[in-house]
Design an enzyme around this catalytic site. Sequence first.
Site, PDB file in Angstrom:
ATOM      1  N   GLY A 697       0.256  -1.145  -0.293  1.00 10.20           N
ATOM      2  CA  GLY A 697      -0.277  -0.127  -0.268  1.00 10.20           C
ATOM      3  C   GLY A 697       0.524   1.346   0.123  1.00 10.20           C
ATOM      4  O   GLY A 697       1.674   0.891  -0.038  1.00 10.20           O
ATOM      5  N   GLY A 698       0.072   2.935  -0.163  1.00 10.50           N
ATOM      6  CA  GLY A 698       1.395   3.844   0.740  1.00 10.50           C
ATOM      7  C   GLY A 698       2.213   3.802   0.695  1.00 10.50           C
ATOM      8  O   GLY A 698       3.038   4.389   0.845  1.00 10.50           O
ATOM      9  N   SER A 699       1.909   2.790   2.335  1.00 13.77           N
ATOM     10  CA  SER A 699       2.279   3.068   3.195  1.00 13.77           C
ATOM     11  C   SER A 699       3.551   2.041   3.452  1.00 13.77           C
ATOM     12  O   SER A 699       4.676   1.978   4.270  1.00 13.77           O
ATOM     13  CB  SER A 699       1.838   2.984   5.142  1.00 13.77           C
ATOM     14  OG  SER A 699       0.960   1.915   4.443  1.00 13.77           O
ATOM     15  N   GLY A 700       3.773   1.479   2.718  1.00 15.27           N
ATOM     16  CA  GLY A 700       4.744   0.193   3.008  1.00 15.27           C
ATOM     17  C   GLY A 700       4.191  -1.161   2.565  1.00 15.27           C
ATOM     18  O   GLY A 700       3.115  -1.045   1.904  1.00 15.27           O
ATOM     19  N   LYS A 716       4.618  -5.833   8.824  1.00 13.40           N
ATOM     20  CA  LYS A 716       4.607  -4.415   7.478  1.00 13.40           C
ATOM     21  C   LYS A 716       5.818  -3.703   7.904  1.00 13.40           C
ATOM     22  O   LYS A 716       6.549  -3.183   8.225  1.00 13.40           O
ATOM     23  CB  LYS A 716       3.701  -3.436   8.298  1.00 13.40           C
ATOM     24  CG  LYS A 716       3.379  -2.590   7.126  1.00 13.40           C
ATOM     25  CD  LYS A 716       2.666  -1.548   8.033  1.00 13.40           C
ATOM     26  CE  LYS A 716       0.762  -2.313   7.722  1.00 13.40           C
ATOM     27  NZ  LYS A 716      -0.071  -1.042   8.351  1.00 13.40           N
ATOM     28  N   ASP A 819     -10.411   4.873   9.545  1.00  9.53           N
ATOM     29  CA  ASP A 819     -10.199   4.837   8.258  1.00  9.53           C
ATOM     30  C   ASP A 819     -10.553   2.743   7.956  1.00  9.53           C
ATOM     31  O   ASP A 819     -10.183   1.890   8.034  1.00  9.53           O
ATOM     32  CB  ASP A 819      -9.135   3.687   7.167  1.00  9.53           C
ATOM     33  CG  ASP A 819      -8.533   3.760   6.323  1.00  9.53           C
ATOM     34  OD1 ASP A 819      -9.490   3.696   5.311  1.00  9.53           O
ATOM     35  OD2 ASP A 819      -7.161   3.206   5.506  1.00  9.53           O
TER      36      ASP A 819
END
Length: 996
Positions: A697-700, A716, A819
């Site tokens: 995803g966008g964070s890792g 993660k 979220d």
Amino acid sequence: MITITTSLFLLLSLLALSCFLQVSSNRDAEILTRVKKTRLLDQEGNLDDWVITRHKQSPCDWSGITCDVTKGSSLAVTTIDLSGYDLSGEFPYGFCRIRTLINITLSENYLNGTIDSVSLSLCSRIQVLILTENNFTGKLPEFSPEFRNLHVLELESNFFSGEIPESYGRLTSLEVLNLNGNPLSGIVPAFLGNLTELTRLELAYIGFDPSPIPATFGNLTKLSYLRLTNSRLIGEIPDSIWNLVLLENLDLATNSLTGEISDSIGKLESIYQIELYDNQLSGKLPESIGDLTDLRYFDVSQNNLTGNVPEKIVALELISFNLNDNFFTGELPEILALNPNLIEFKIFNNSFTGKLPRNLGKFSELSEFDVSTNKFTGELPPDLCYKKKLQKIISFSNRLTGEIPESYGDCRSLNYIRTADNKLSGDVPIRFWELPLTRLELSNNQLQGSIPPSISTAGNLSQLEISGNNFTGAIPIKICDLRDLRVIDLSRNRFSGSIPSCINRLKKLERLEMQENLLDGEIPRSVSSCTELTELNLANNRLRGGIPSELGDLPVLNYLDLSNNELSGELPPELLKLKLKLNQFNVSDNKLDGKVPTGFQQDIFLPGLLGNPNLCGPNLDPIRPCRSKPKTRYIIVISVICIVVLTGALVWLFIKTKPLLTRQPNRTNNVTVFQRIGFTEEDIYPHLTEDNIIGSGGSGVVYRVTLKSGQILAVKKLLGGPGQKPESESVFRSEVETLGRVRHGNIVKLLMCCNGEEFRFLVYEFMENGSLGDVLHSGKEHRAVSQLDWTTRFSIAIGAAQGLAYLHHDSVPAIVHRDVKSNNILLDQEMKPRVADFGLAKPLKKVYNDGVSDVSPMSCVAGSYGYIAPEYGYTSKVNEKSDVYSFGVVLLELISGKRPNDSSFGENKDIVKYAMETALCYSSPSPENEAMNRDSRGNYRDLSKLVDQKMELSNSDYEEIEKVLDVALLCTSSFPINRPTMRKAVELLKENKLLE
């Protein structure tokens, strides 16, 4: 002598009265300050001036206080109006000790708790009680016979439950009754017909048991305003309603009313507005409507009405004329265009034929024009914007011909145009491109010409959709000046030249479609700066060069089609970052070569790789297998020697450095352990390889790590070091600060974290069945789909609700997730849910007595599309009610098995709106359809279109699903104040569980 005596007597009387009023004023001030201290919480300091001093003892100039000046004095407190003062606490009964008080208005606050009917009797002298938009709960308060002077009672937008008490039918002086937006039950009570002094009655947005409009409402002959919107009404409109000759506003919209509209509607001689939309009314429009000369707003859209529209109705001087979503036929008479008042004209989704009245807009200040999805022919009326007030032209899906009138280019008030799916032709006027539009849709016509550079002046444009025409020329660079663009669809035209490299300036771009043109040149690498991009389709062009590896950095891209071009080079392995997000991946029919990256060596990706003769990969028939390049014996020998030497050196180095490693901690890594574990970070490092990636995803990136002990972990990995992204740092900190102290069986466990210079990672318990979103939406191939029966889904709903309730109510400080979605609810081997991914979580800044909290304003919208609460559109503040909305969407996913924005719902509909329409759809029972579930009053609700067809359900399952559906709709209320807390949602769900 008599005169002197009389004057003296009057003087003494006035002095006595003055003293009495002064004493009364002092007593009122003491009552007010005592109530403020004991019953109200004024965190914003709005009542700081409620202070008694030696020189200032009258409360008449205090905030929210009005005193009676009609009796020659300003000392008698008559009104307390504290609307919008941000007060919390309970109902202030003590105010009613002020003997002169007649008006208590406390709307738009955070007052909570129940209202005790016995204590309320202290207030029997009041005439006005307004408590709208608070958080009061429990049963509606009873009113004793002493409330004989109560004229106004407004309790809108609270959490009152239960049935409307019979005592309300005895408030015979009542002129206004407003109970809108409360979760009441029972039926619309007939005894309200006893309130013959009523001028306004509002019972909208209440989940009554399906019931008809009481015929007794015809007794309310003074009524001027009747609103029963979205109140689950069924049956026909009683004839007695048409006797309310003083009625000015009749709103019965969004119910399940049936039958025909009676010709007696013509009796409503004072009527100004009629709202009957979104029902199941049938038959023709009665001609008597044409006699209602004061009628200005008329909306019967979304019904089953048929036939021609009587010319008498068309001739009315209506301001708003809405007939959309019916079965009307015939032509529109030219007389319609002569109406000088017409502002809003909506007749879409019917079967009207013929030509549109040519003079439409010439004699009125028309602002909205929607004739879409009909069978109109001929040209667009040239004078729609004659008065320069027109804002919207919507005429798609007709048979309109001719050119776009030049006059439209001068209409600077226009902000929205949709005229797709017609037969319009010719060049688009240049000034038309320059209008201050937010959306321009001309798709599927026969238009031609090119896009002028002056389109850059359309600075508000967010959607440019002109596919399926004959446009030519290059895409102007000036298009990059349109910084608000979210959608660009230029597909199926004849555009040539290259894609502007300045596209990276379009930071809000979500969808880029340029397929089926004559574009050449390379795909600009700068497109990777469009971080909101979800769809990129450049198929069927003449693009060349390599596929930019930067495409793999697009955080939310789920649709990528580059097929049928002349692209060359290898398939970038960086695209593997998109692997778990892509719904469409197609690079077929190009000139790619080299080995297919390991992550794409799966049957699901095979169709998107075909037509590249030089691609190779193992077990990907018909793609050829890769062959090793021939090596000479000399090269092989040298390679073997180098490997042996290098291996020996590494072994020697390990032996020499091992004691140091065991004696000293690694200074570059900061490891924190949150649970009892039997491993270290050194056991994890070797497993962070491409082959173990299970998500990104966008964070890792997320890895599946299997330790030597057999324990399986989810790791993660986020970026670290000096070049880390700010959002990565925020995600890491939020996850650690939140999950490091949270302990709950329905929240994923954070086992440890490692904060290093090169990267950082978080270690979680591994969830064998992945996310709920994967199980629901990935198709039959998912390993847990067969386990997802209704019992399991219900259990998941309860568990997820309990996890969120813990965050909101039991964690200190309370936490808002921000979220909540099905992809962030993980499932273990036994399908037990865990709420996960706390990268956007925030602590709640303050907690009111009722548990409703607030956090600091957010700089941008957080959350995922389809789950975001509607209040994000008008406020930057967020509280736990936003999580409640998202959870309601998840409940609807569990019921339907569909994504929040599934295309099957129809245009401009999401799962919430679709479910709401289904929930209001009542029909006759069918022996073949178990989804037609009987409710408590013997009515049938058709859930067949909503319930996931993959489930095998019994009648009791349908009954339970219906109750869960009601909870979901309550959670997804448009108004946050109407949503339950998560603790209440848990209670409602558990109450819904049917006992054996």
